[in-house]
Design an enzyme around this catalytic site. Structure first.
Site, PDB file in Angstrom:
ATOM      1  N   GLY A  82       0.822  -1.201   0.000  1.00 21.58           N
ATOM      2  CA  GLY A  82       0.000   0.000   0.000  1.00 21.58           C
ATOM      3  C   GLY A  82       0.861   1.259   0.000  1.00 21.58           C
ATOM      4  O   GLY A  82       1.121   1.831  -1.043  1.00 21.58           O
ATOM      5  N   SER A 178       4.908  -5.328  -3.473  1.00 19.42           N
ATOM      6  CA  SER A 178       4.626  -3.905  -3.545  1.00 19.42           C
ATOM      7  C   SER A 178       5.299  -3.158  -2.396  1.00 19.42           C
ATOM      8  O   SER A 178       6.503  -3.305  -2.204  1.00 19.42           O
ATOM      9  CB  SER A 178       3.106  -3.681  -3.569  1.00 19.42           C
ATOM     10  OG  SER A 178       2.805  -2.362  -3.949  1.00 19.42           O
ATOM     11  N   TYR A 179       4.542  -2.383  -1.591  1.00 25.34           N
ATOM     12  CA  TYR A 179       5.182  -1.660  -0.491  1.00 25.34           C
ATOM     13  C   TYR A 179       5.669  -2.605   0.601  1.00 25.34           C
ATOM     14  O   TYR A 179       6.440  -2.192   1.474  1.00 25.34           O
ATOM     15  CB  TYR A 179       4.248  -0.596   0.101  1.00 25.34           C
ATOM     16  CG  TYR A 179       5.009   0.420   0.923  1.00 25.34           C
ATOM     17  CD1 TYR A 179       5.696   1.462   0.299  1.00 25.34           C
ATOM     18  CD2 TYR A 179       5.088   0.314   2.305  1.00 25.34           C
ATOM     19  CE1 TYR A 179       6.430   2.377   1.039  1.00 25.34           C
ATOM     20  CE2 TYR A 179       5.817   1.228   3.051  1.00 25.34           C
ATOM     21  CZ  TYR A 179       6.483   2.253   2.415  1.00 25.34           C
ATOM     22  OH  TYR A 179       7.222   3.156   3.158  1.00 25.34           O
ATOM     23  N   ASP A 375       4.199  -5.357 -15.093  1.00 24.49           N
ATOM     24  CA  ASP A 375       3.868  -4.328 -14.108  1.00 24.49           C
ATOM     25  C   ASP A 375       4.582  -3.033 -14.466  1.00 24.49           C
ATOM     26  O   ASP A 375       5.812  -2.994 -14.527  1.00 24.49           O
ATOM     27  CB  ASP A 375       4.284  -4.805 -12.712  1.00 24.49           C
ATOM     28  CG  ASP A 375       4.033  -3.777 -11.624  1.00 24.49           C
ATOM     29  OD1 ASP A 375       3.252  -2.835 -11.860  1.00 24.49           O
ATOM     30  OD2 ASP A 375       4.603  -3.935 -10.527  1.00 24.49           O
ATOM     31  N   HIS A 427       1.750  -6.924 -11.375  1.00 19.89           N
ATOM     32  CA  HIS A 427       2.120  -6.505 -10.025  1.00 19.89           C
ATOM     33  C   HIS A 427       1.813  -7.598  -9.005  1.00 19.89           C
ATOM     34  O   HIS A 427       2.607  -7.859  -8.111  1.00 19.89           O
ATOM     35  CB  HIS A 427       1.347  -5.226  -9.695  1.00 19.89           C
ATOM     36  CG  HIS A 427       1.805  -4.532  -8.460  1.00 19.89           C
ATOM     37  ND1 HIS A 427       3.041  -3.943  -8.355  1.00 19.89           N
ATOM     38  CD2 HIS A 427       1.181  -4.319  -7.268  1.00 19.89           C
ATOM     39  CE1 HIS A 427       3.162  -3.383  -7.155  1.00 19.89           C
ATOM     40  NE2 HIS A 427       2.052  -3.599  -6.477  1.00 19.89           N
TER      41      HIS A 427
END
Length: 454
Positions: A82, A178-179, A375, A427
């Site tokens: 996120g 991701s984060y 991605d 992603h």
């Protein structure tokens, strides 16, 4: 700082449960069956672990054990990013969990590529305020950041393993995307320091971690995103040159000229799914949010068939929440995939993860980094640029790896780290290429190089 860290850990240990209370807590957390769930041959548990008494912060977890040899298979913690997004809504429900949610949110069906065939999977919603995780101090939602998240994830693990002592000393891995490219190595470092502080066999027996399409270094992530968009014919030569000229890839704030360059890039993108550029967008979503995301201006589209909305229907059902021991106070609030208050008010975000990678490769942990190659948000180009700055010696030169008689991607093995691409994945790698993602996991857990042939 190290002394404060040790004091916190000692306080956590002093508050852990006895064996009798841990058994009772496990029984209370056991999921008998989820609404609409098909019959399965594995156990599930979910519930809360308090990580900060004074603020009332509690993190929500969901454990899906393996259907075979669960008592010997490793424990794998999955984290989404996120920041502020749910590992249950994404990781468990769209990617690697045992169930998928149908279009009406009324039933679950089996995911034949679930990762719990290989390990016991622990999904954690973190930090407090994400998904079912909560805080009794509303200001916490505007005060989250990397350091507190890593510290409270460690506290969660220590207390959770007190509740589930059968997982103490078990081989343990962390995986995220991701984060979580921040969460995963930061937590791994916390565990490494925790284990060093106690000169005995660690109860958190961390063996390694794996990060997919993860934020790694802001400079190279941003530069790589521009390179990817241009090399995949998503933006014009003129716009690409303008981005390179006017955008500082090291600054947190962009100049007016850079903003204009990014504006034109966004216009040239069109309504493409930036997280998987060759996949259709969900045409039914009306609340799509535009993010700068620190790289290029892209529009947040998730993979069709709109699984986000299915998850939001399902996890907002009162009977589902009762079955999962979630929202115990029954306070009416909407469970969401991402908490944008948390996201928009993130306080501390390390510029680069590369120093942690250097430290943990030297510590001998098994470290894999993988990239879905469609991605455009956290693209393979940025990851490769960042990894090159580690200057790790090459053990096994670049080669194609195989899965189900097809090229699954490409890989290169370095001293202390393996890098792999997943061909045709975006992603969320397991969404579009679940079989290749499972091959990746099996090789990672076995400590073997990816298959060279079929």
């Amino acid at each position: 700082m190290a002394r404060i860290h040790l004091i916190i850990i000692l306080l956590v240990i002093s508050s852990t449960s006895s064996s009798s209370s841990s058994l009772r807590e496990q029984e209370e957390d056991m999921i008998k069956a989820l609404p609409g769930q098909p019959q399965v041959g594995f156990s599930q548990f979910s519930g809360y672990v308090t990580v900060n008494e004074s603020h009332g912060r509690s993190l929500f977890y969901w454990l899906t054990e393996s259907p075979s040899s669960s008592h010997t298979k490793p424990l794998l913690l999955w984290l989404n990013g996120g920041p502020g997004c749910s590992s249950i809504g994404y990781g468990a429900s769209e990617e690697i969990g045992p169930f998928r949610i149908n279009k009406t949110g009324s039933n679950l069906y089996l995911n034949k590529f679930t990762w719990n065939t290989e390990a016991n999977i622990l999904f954690l919603e973190s930090p407090a305020g994400v998904g079912f995780s909560y805080t009794n101090t509303s200001s916490d939602l505007k005060d989250s950041g990397d350091e507190r998240t890593a510290q409270e994830n460690l506290i969660f693990l220590i207390k959770w393993m007190s509740r589930f002592p059968q997982y103490q000393y078990r081989d343990f891995y962390i995986v995220g995307e991701s984060y979580a490219g921040h969460y995963v190595p930061q937590l791994a470092k916390k565990i490494h320091l925790y284990n060093k502080a106690f000169n005995n066999t660690p109860i958190i027996n961390l063996k390694g971690f794996m990060v997919g399409n993860g934020d790694m270094d802001k400079h190279y992530d941003r530069l790589g995103a521009a390179m990817y968009a241009w090399s995949h014919a998503m933006i014009s030569d003129k716009t690409y040159k303008s981005i390179l000229k006017h955008c500082s890839f090291t600054a947190d704030k962009t100049s007016d000229k850079c903003n204009w360059a990014l504006y034109f890039a966004y216009r040239e993108f069109g309504k493409v799914n930036g997280y998987s550029i060759y996949s259709p967008s969900c045409v039914h979503q009306t609340n799509q949010t535009k993010f700068l995301h620190g790289r290029l201006l892209v529009e947040e589209y998730e993979y069709d068939p709109c699984t986000e909305s299915y998850a939001e229907i399902y996890y907002n059902r009162p009977d589902v929440q009762r079955a999962m021991h979630a929202n115990l106070t029954s306070i009416p609030y909407k469970w969401t995939l991402c908490n944008m208050v948390v996201n928009n008010n993130w306080k501390d975000s390390e510029f680069s993860m590369l120093p942690i990678y250097k430290e943990l490769t030297a510590a001998g942990l098994r470290i894999w980094v993988f990239s879905g190659d469609t991605d455009a948000v956290v693209p393979v180009t940025g990851t490769r640029l960042a990894l090159s700055k580690l200057n790790l010696p090459v053990k096994t030169p670049w080669y194609p790896w195989y899965s189900e008689k097809q090229v699954g991607g490409w890989t290169e093995v370095y001293e202390g780290l393996t890098f792999a691409t997943i061909r045709g994945a975006g992603h969320e790698v397991p969404v579009l290429q679940p079989e290749r993602a499972l091959t990746l996991l099996r090789s990672f857990l076995a400590g073997k190089e990816l298959p060279r042939s079929y």
